[in-house]
Design an enzyme around this catalytic site. Structure first.
Site, PDB file in Angstrom:
ATOM      1  CE  LYS A  21      -3.551   2.755   0.556  1.00  9.36           C
ATOM      2  NZ  LYS A  21      -4.427   3.096  -0.559  1.00  9.36           N
ATOM      3  CE  LYS A  40      -2.150   7.561   6.960  1.00 10.14           C
ATOM      4  NZ  LYS A  40      -3.286   6.673   7.226  1.00 10.14           N
TER       5      LYS A  40
HETATM    6  P1  NAD Z   1     -11.611   9.762   8.010  1.00 13.27           P
HETATM    7  O1  NAD Z   1     -10.833  10.801   8.732  1.00 13.27           O
HETATM    8  O2  NAD Z   1     -12.727  10.154   7.111  1.00 13.27           O
HETATM    9  O3  NAD Z   1     -12.242   8.717   9.094  1.00 13.27           O
HETATM   10  C1  NAD Z   1     -11.574   8.249  10.212  1.00 13.27           C
HETATM   11  C2  NAD Z   1     -12.616   8.047  11.317  1.00 13.27           C
HETATM   12  O4  NAD Z   1     -11.967   7.438  12.436  1.00 13.27           O
HETATM   13  C3  NAD Z   1     -13.205   9.383  11.812  1.00 13.27           C
HETATM   14  O5  NAD Z   1     -14.620   9.300  11.760  1.00 13.27           O
HETATM   15  C4  NAD Z   1     -12.681   9.514  13.253  1.00 13.27           C
HETATM   16  O6  NAD Z   1     -13.603  10.134  14.132  1.00 13.27           O
HETATM   17  C5  NAD Z   1     -12.472   8.053  13.621  1.00 13.27           C
HETATM   18  N1  NAD Z   1     -11.479   7.836  14.676  1.00 13.27           N
HETATM   19  C6  NAD Z   1     -10.254   8.419  14.832  1.00 13.27           C
HETATM   20  N2  NAD Z   1      -9.605   7.884  15.879  1.00 13.27           N
HETATM   21  C7  NAD Z   1     -10.454   6.961  16.414  1.00 13.27           C
HETATM   22  C8  NAD Z   1     -10.358   6.067  17.513  1.00 13.27           C
HETATM   23  N3  NAD Z   1      -9.271   6.026  18.291  1.00 13.27           N
HETATM   24  N4  NAD Z   1     -11.417   5.250  17.760  1.00 13.27           N
HETATM   25  C9  NAD Z   1     -12.523   5.287  16.979  1.00 13.27           C
HETATM   26  N5  NAD Z   1     -12.670   6.108  15.915  1.00 13.27           N
HETATM   27  C10 NAD Z   1     -11.650   6.927  15.642  1.00 13.27           C
HETATM   28  O7  NAD Z   1     -10.533   8.863   7.256  1.00 13.27           O
HETATM   29  P2  NAD Z   1     -10.778   7.925   5.973  1.00 13.27           P
HETATM   30  O8  NAD Z   1     -10.605   8.727   4.734  1.00 13.27           O
HETATM   31  O9  NAD Z   1     -12.024   7.126   6.179  1.00 13.27           O
HETATM   32  O10 NAD Z   1      -9.493   6.969   6.099  1.00 13.27           O
HETATM   33  C11 NAD Z   1      -9.406   5.905   7.029  1.00 13.27           C
HETATM   34  C12 NAD Z   1      -8.134   5.110   6.736  1.00 13.27           C
HETATM   35  O11 NAD Z   1      -8.221   4.571   5.411  1.00 13.27           O
HETATM   36  C13 NAD Z   1      -6.851   5.957   6.794  1.00 13.27           C
HETATM   37  O12 NAD Z   1      -5.810   5.171   7.329  1.00 13.27           O
HETATM   38  C14 NAD Z   1      -6.604   6.289   5.326  1.00 13.27           C
HETATM   39  O13 NAD Z   1      -5.232   6.568   5.081  1.00 13.27           O
HETATM   40  C15 NAD Z   1      -7.101   5.036   4.644  1.00 13.27           C
HETATM   41  N6  NAD Z   1      -7.574   5.190   3.253  1.00 13.27           N
HETATM   42  C16 NAD Z   1      -8.432   6.207   2.894  1.00 13.27           C
HETATM   43  C17 NAD Z   1      -8.885   6.303   1.575  1.00 13.27           C
HETATM   44  C18 NAD Z   1      -9.843   7.394   1.102  1.00 13.27           C
HETATM   45  O14 NAD Z   1     -10.021   7.531  -0.116  1.00 13.27           O
HETATM   46  N7  NAD Z   1     -10.455   8.165   1.990  1.00 13.27           N
HETATM   47  C19 NAD Z   1      -8.476   5.339   0.629  1.00 13.27           C
HETATM   48  C20 NAD Z   1      -7.642   4.315   1.030  1.00 13.27           C
HETATM   49  C21 NAD Z   1      -7.193   4.243   2.346  1.00 13.27           C
END
Ligand code: NAD
Length: 294
Positions: free
Chosen positions: A173, A242
């Site tokens: 990734k 990140k």
């Molecule tokens: P986001 O910020 O939209 O969602 C993260 C959620 O986690 C938030 O709702 C936050 O309140 C919650 N959170 C944070 N700390 C927490 C904890 N300790 N306990 C419970 N909930 C908690 O992020 P996202 O875009 O959904 O991304 C999530 C992961 O997926 C990241 O690692 C990101 O790098 C990865 N990712 C994102 C995408 C994308 O297109 N958005 C694509 C591939 C991978």
């Protein structure tokens, strides 16, 4: 042991769509997020929102994490009174967060001592892939744990290959996202050149996409979110920063020098004033923005 109840921790742009997909495909889904504002959209998608983390960790047959940082994954996986105290069954954690292989291996070993398993299963495909169950997942971990998680992985993805031992999913990734980070910078620069030289970005992209300079960035992201000017892919620039940082840390740990990627990382880290962490990451390919944005 059959998996009927799945706990999803982190109901953000990705986690909410994954939870909704699992509910639609017949799993009982318990959802938790630090932010209670995620409760209403979760319930609307057929997910039972549980306001106490340990109630999810102690009741689910399998867990899916979708969290911003490795430190969040660690905090949830090792929560006091949570998974590590459970002895009623083997629980497999499918960590879809983009995290670092070192933390993953350490947590996988810790969970294994407690009779559980952690798979690193980062994803590609964005919020729409999560909501449609068409993600690409890349899975690291033991073969038997991968087999255990199969029904959940299959429900969330079009492809979920087992790429190797613990940490291998994170490695691939980070390799993928280092390329995405670079392609966004170079595609934005190439389109700025085209416009400055007298050919519109739209015309240039149309030709590039039938020629050898194309990429997923030029074929999908630029038409959808850059040319359109919407910049709403649902992936924050801060999360991409990140990923770039983790990729460069992995390069340093692995003893490889990556000169161009280091420069790409500097561009990402140095552009916070014009592209804040909360902005959409596709802003990096905004050819309309001045050079000062980089
Ligand atoms: P986001 O910020 O939209 O969602 C993260 C959620 O986690 C938030 O709702 C936050 O309140 C919650 N959170 C944070 N700390 C927490 C904890 N300790 N306990 C419970 N909930 C908690 O992020 P996202 O875009 O959904 O991304 C999530 C992961 O997926 C990241 O690692 C990101 O790098 C990865 N990712 C994102 C995408 C994308 O297109 N958005 C694509 C591939 C991978």
């Amino acid at each position: 042991m059959e998996i009927q109840t799945v706990g999803v921790v982190g109901l953000g742009n990705m986690g909410l769509g994954m939870a909704a997909t699992l509910a639609r495909k017949g799993f009982r889904v318990l959802g938790y997020d630090l932010s209670e504002t995620r409760g209403a959209p979760a319930e609307a998608a057929g997910v039972t929102f549980v306001p106490v983390l340990n109630d999810v960790l102690l009741r689910a047959d399998a867990l899916v994490f979708s969290l911003p940082y490795a430190r969040d994954v660690e905090a949830v996986a090792t929560a006091e009174g949570g998974l590590l105290t459970r002895g009623d069954r083997k629980v497999v954690v499918i960590d879809t967060s983009t995290s670092d292989p070192g933390t993953t291996r350490r947590l996988a070993a810790r969970l294994a001592e407690a009779g559980h398993a952690l798979l690193d299963a980062p994803v590609s495909g964005g919020p729409s892939g999560a909501a449609e169950g068409t993600l690409t997942m890349m899975v690291g971990g033991a073969e038997e744990d991968y087999a255990l998680a199969r029904p959940v992985l299959a429900a969330m993805s079009s492809r979920a290959p087992h790429v190797g031992p613990s940490g291998a999913g994170n490695i691939v990734k980070l390799v993928n996202n280092l390329l995405v980070a670079a392609h966004l910078v170079t595609t934005g620069e190439a389109l700025r050149l085209s416009e400055a030289a007298g050919l519109s970005a739209e015309e240039a992209v149309a030709v590039v996409n039938t020629a050898t300079g194309r990429s997923a960035i030029s074929e999908v992201m630029v038409p959808r979110w850059v040319l359109s000017g919407t910049f709403d892919s649902g992936f924050a620039a801060g999360l991409m920063r990140k990923d770039v940082r983790l990729a460069l840390e992995l390069a340093a740990e692995s003893g490889v020098d990556l000169p161009l990627s280091s420069h790409v990382a500097q561009i990402w880290q140095g552009s916070r004033e014009t592209i804040p962490d909360s902005a959409d990451f596709t802003r990096m390919a905004d050819y309309r923005a001045g050079k000062e944005s980089l």
